[in-house]
Design a protein around this motif. Structure first.
Motif, PDB file in Angstrom:
ATOM      1  N   THR A 177       0.824  -1.210   0.000  1.00  0.00           N
ATOM      2  CA  THR A 177       0.000   0.000   0.000  1.00  0.00           C
ATOM      3  C   THR A 177       0.859   1.261   0.000  1.00  0.00           C
ATOM      4  O   THR A 177       0.401   2.336  -0.414  1.00  0.00           O
ATOM      5  N   GLY A 178       2.137   1.136   0.475  1.00  0.00           N
ATOM      6  CA  GLY A 178       2.966   2.321   0.659  1.00  0.00           C
ATOM      7  C   GLY A 178       2.568   3.054   1.942  1.00  0.00           C
ATOM      8  O   GLY A 178       1.567   2.708   2.586  1.00  0.00           O
ATOM      9  N   GLY A 179       3.364   4.034   2.309  1.00  0.00           N
ATOM     10  CA  GLY A 179       3.055   4.814   3.511  1.00  0.00           C
ATOM     11  C   GLY A 179       3.462   4.052   4.769  1.00  0.00           C
ATOM     12  O   GLY A 179       4.374   3.216   4.781  1.00  0.00           O
ATOM     13  N   SER A 180       2.753   4.345   5.845  1.00  0.00           N
ATOM     14  CA  SER A 180       3.102   3.789   7.157  1.00  0.00           C
ATOM     15  C   SER A 180       2.622   2.350   7.298  1.00  0.00           C
ATOM     16  O   SER A 180       1.602   1.953   6.721  1.00  0.00           O
ATOM     17  N   GLY A 181       3.368   1.608   8.102  1.00  0.00           N
ATOM     18  CA  GLY A 181       2.976   0.252   8.433  1.00  0.00           C
ATOM     19  C   GLY A 181       2.393   0.196   9.830  1.00  0.00           C
ATOM     20  O   GLY A 181       2.241   1.207  10.512  1.00  0.00           O
ATOM     21  N   CYS A 182       2.032  -0.970  10.297  1.00  0.00           N
ATOM     22  CA  CYS A 182       1.436  -1.124  11.625  1.00  0.00           C
ATOM     23  C   CYS A 182       1.789  -2.479  12.203  1.00  0.00           C
ATOM     24  O   CYS A 182       1.961  -3.462  11.475  1.00  0.00           O
ATOM     25  N   GLU A 183       1.892  -2.490  13.532  1.00  0.00           N
ATOM     26  CA  GLU A 183       2.195  -3.746  14.221  1.00  0.00           C
ATOM     27  C   GLU A 183       1.194  -4.043  15.326  1.00  0.00           C
ATOM     28  O   GLU A 183       1.361  -5.019  16.059  1.00  0.00           O
ATOM     29  N   LYS A 184       0.166  -3.203  15.439  1.00  0.00           N
ATOM     30  CA  LYS A 184      -0.898  -3.430  16.406  1.00  0.00           C
ATOM     31  C   LYS A 184      -2.240  -3.254  15.737  1.00  0.00           C
ATOM     32  O   LYS A 184      -2.368  -2.534  14.745  1.00  0.00           O
ATOM     33  N   LEU A 185      -3.242  -3.921  16.297  1.00  0.00           N
ATOM     34  CA  LEU A 185      -4.565  -3.929  15.674  1.00  0.00           C
ATOM     35  C   LEU A 185      -5.140  -2.518  15.528  1.00  0.00           C
ATOM     36  O   LEU A 185      -5.637  -2.151  14.447  1.00  0.00           O
ATOM     37  N   GLN A 190      -6.729   1.950  11.951  1.00  0.00           N
ATOM     38  CA  GLN A 190      -6.658   3.375  11.649  1.00  0.00           C
ATOM     39  C   GLN A 190      -6.124   3.620  10.238  1.00  0.00           C
ATOM     40  O   GLN A 190      -6.646   4.472   9.499  1.00  0.00           O
ATOM     41  N   ILE A 191      -5.088   2.879   9.862  1.00  0.00           N
ATOM     42  CA  ILE A 191      -4.512   3.039   8.523  1.00  0.00           C
ATOM     43  C   ILE A 191      -5.514   2.605   7.455  1.00  0.00           C
ATOM     44  O   ILE A 191      -5.678   3.271   6.411  1.00  0.00           O
ATOM     45  N   LEU A 192      -6.200   1.519   7.685  1.00  0.00           N
ATOM     46  CA  LEU A 192      -7.186   1.024   6.726  1.00  0.00           C
ATOM     47  C   LEU A 192      -8.316   2.048   6.519  1.00  0.00           C
ATOM     48  O   LEU A 192      -8.750   2.317   5.387  1.00  0.00           O
ATOM     49  N   GLN A 193      -8.800   2.607   7.570  1.00  0.00           N
ATOM     50  CA  GLN A 193      -9.870   3.597   7.452  1.00  0.00           C
ATOM     51  C   GLN A 193      -9.392   4.858   6.743  1.00  0.00           C
ATOM     52  O   GLN A 193     -10.154   5.481   5.983  1.00  0.00           O
ATOM     53  N   PHE A 213      -7.848  -8.527   0.101  1.00  0.00           N
ATOM     54  CA  PHE A 213      -7.375  -8.705   1.479  1.00  0.00           C
ATOM     55  C   PHE A 213      -6.135  -7.844   1.691  1.00  0.00           C
ATOM     56  O   PHE A 213      -5.424  -7.498   0.733  1.00  0.00           O
ATOM     57  N   LEU A 214      -5.871  -7.517   2.977  1.00  0.00           N
ATOM     58  CA  LEU A 214      -4.672  -6.790   3.339  1.00  0.00           C
ATOM     59  C   LEU A 214      -3.993  -7.516   4.505  1.00  0.00           C
ATOM     60  O   LEU A 214      -4.665  -8.086   5.378  1.00  0.00           O
ATOM     61  N   ILE A 215      -2.651  -7.464   4.536  1.00  0.00           N
ATOM     62  CA  ILE A 215      -1.856  -8.127   5.572  1.00  0.00           C
ATOM     63  C   ILE A 215      -1.202  -7.054   6.424  1.00  0.00           C
ATOM     64  O   ILE A 215      -0.462  -6.201   5.918  1.00  0.00           O
ATOM     65  N   GLY A 216      -1.483  -7.054   7.737  1.00  0.00           N
ATOM     66  CA  GLY A 216      -0.894  -6.074   8.639  1.00  0.00           C
ATOM     67  C   GLY A 216       0.369  -6.598   9.304  1.00  0.00           C
ATOM     68  O   GLY A 216       0.645  -7.811   9.326  1.00  0.00           O
ATOM     69  N   GLY A 217       1.140  -5.651   9.853  1.00  0.00           N
ATOM     70  CA  GLY A 217       2.358  -6.022  10.564  1.00  0.00           C
ATOM     71  C   GLY A 217       2.077  -6.756  11.861  1.00  0.00           C
ATOM     72  O   GLY A 217       2.987  -7.333  12.479  1.00  0.00           O
ATOM     73  N   ASP A 218       0.802  -6.772  12.289  1.00  0.00           N
ATOM     74  CA  ASP A 218       0.398  -7.492  13.490  1.00  0.00           C
ATOM     75  C   ASP A 218       0.032  -8.952  13.192  1.00  0.00           C
ATOM     76  O   ASP A 218      -0.499  -9.648  14.047  1.00  0.00           O
TER      77      ASP A 218
END
Length: 315
Positions: A177-185, A190-193, A213-218
């Motif tokens: 997606t680019g931009g910031s990543g995430c490691e918590k739900l 927040q990023i998805l919204q 589908f999207l895969i998060g750092g969490d």
């Protein structure tokens, strides 16, 4: 007197004696009395005796020392069946008994060796079976799917998109997606919204982000359009493709192992539910408008997968 001498000469020795008759002169005679030893074959009367040997501890020399030179028949007979003979019989019996005990011990040792081998073999089979069962469970543990459904984070109840024909879905397209990543739900939601708001500003409030589908750092997998709707991504064959996006920028750093496992788990679940053909192919989508090395680390990681077929580069 002469008659008495002649009569003494006719004296007969006991039957079986080793000595011949001896002339006994009158008491007044001074002549020396000699005796003669007659050699006899030991087999003639005593078959258990051998010439020059003894049986039962009595020798011929000892017999000659008896008074008057007589050896009674009972002397030889007394040795037959003596303790020596009994000891010989007992020795034979003891030898047979010892041999029997030795054979019994050998049989016991052989039995113990066989039982030990059987126990070792059975133990090996049990261990091998356990390892096979444990190994068969490892993929389920490694590729568990933690799926966050769309109604948890999205404001779109039903995506405005065509339904997917599962029999046509044979491609997996992976991108970032680019931009910031995430490691918590919370951060991932927040990023998805935020992505959804940007997309809706361009195409309307009824539109969903252009990913299945999207895969998060969490390590969570987030449902967007899911298995039932086309992705809405213009650069791919939408009626034959599932689009999976990694949340964040993975140009220099690759996704962690848990993210990659989650992706493989999602693909496996898609095949299991018959939402994806078993002969699927994996492609990486690289947006050259963002960077010439867009998603380089991500694509380097998934290029190790057997089903990876290459990159789709777009501007």
């Amino acid at each position: 007197m002469a008659d008495a001498v002649r009569q003494s000469e006719r004296l007969v020795m006991p039957w079986g004696s080793f000595y011949a008759p001896i002339s006994r002169p009158s008491p007044g005679a001074q002549s020396t009395v000699k005796s003669t030893l007659i050699a006899m074959n030991a087999n003639e009367r005593t078959p258990l005796l051998k010439k020059g040997q003894s049986y039962g501890g009595t020798s011929l020399a000892a017999a000659a020392a008896f008074s008057d030179g007589y050896v009674s028949e009972s002397a030889a007979d007394s040795s037959y069946g003596s303790d020596n003979d009994n000891s010989s019989v007992k020795g034979d019996y003891a030898g047979h008994e010892h041999a029997g005990m030795g054979k019994h011990r050998r049989d016991c040792c052989s039995y113990l060796q066989i039982m030990t081998f059987v126990l070792i073999l059975a133990g090996g089979c049990v261990i091998a079976t356990y390892l096979l069962i444990a190994e068969s469970r490892i993929p389920a543990l490694q590729f568990s799917l933690d799926l966050v459904h769309r109604d948890i984070w999205s404001n779109v109840s039903v995506p405005l998109a065509d339904f997917l024909n599962f029999s046509n879905v044979i491609n997996i397209v992976i991108m970032q997606t680019g931009g910031s990543g995430c490691e918590k739900l919370d951060k991932c939601l927040q990023i998805l919204q935020g992505l959804q708001k940007q997309y809706q500003k361009q195409l309307g409030m009824a539109q969903e982000v252009p990913f299945n589908f999207l895969i998060g750092g969490d390590r969570q997998t987030y449902e967007a359009r899911g298995w039932n709707y086309e992705s809405g991504l213009n650069w791919v064959a939408q009626n034959a493709t599932l689009v999976i996006a990694f949340i964040g920028n993975y140009t220099t750093l690759a996704p962690n192992a848990l993210q990659l496992r989650s992706t493989l788990s999602l693909i496996a679940e898609s095949v299991r539910q018959k939402k994806l053909q078993r002969q699927y192919k994996i492609y990486g989508l690289q947006n050259l408008t963002n960077s010439e090395v867009d998603g380089k680390a991500l694509f380097g990681a998934i290029s190790q997968w057997t089903q990876f077929k290459g990159l789709i580069q777009v501007l």
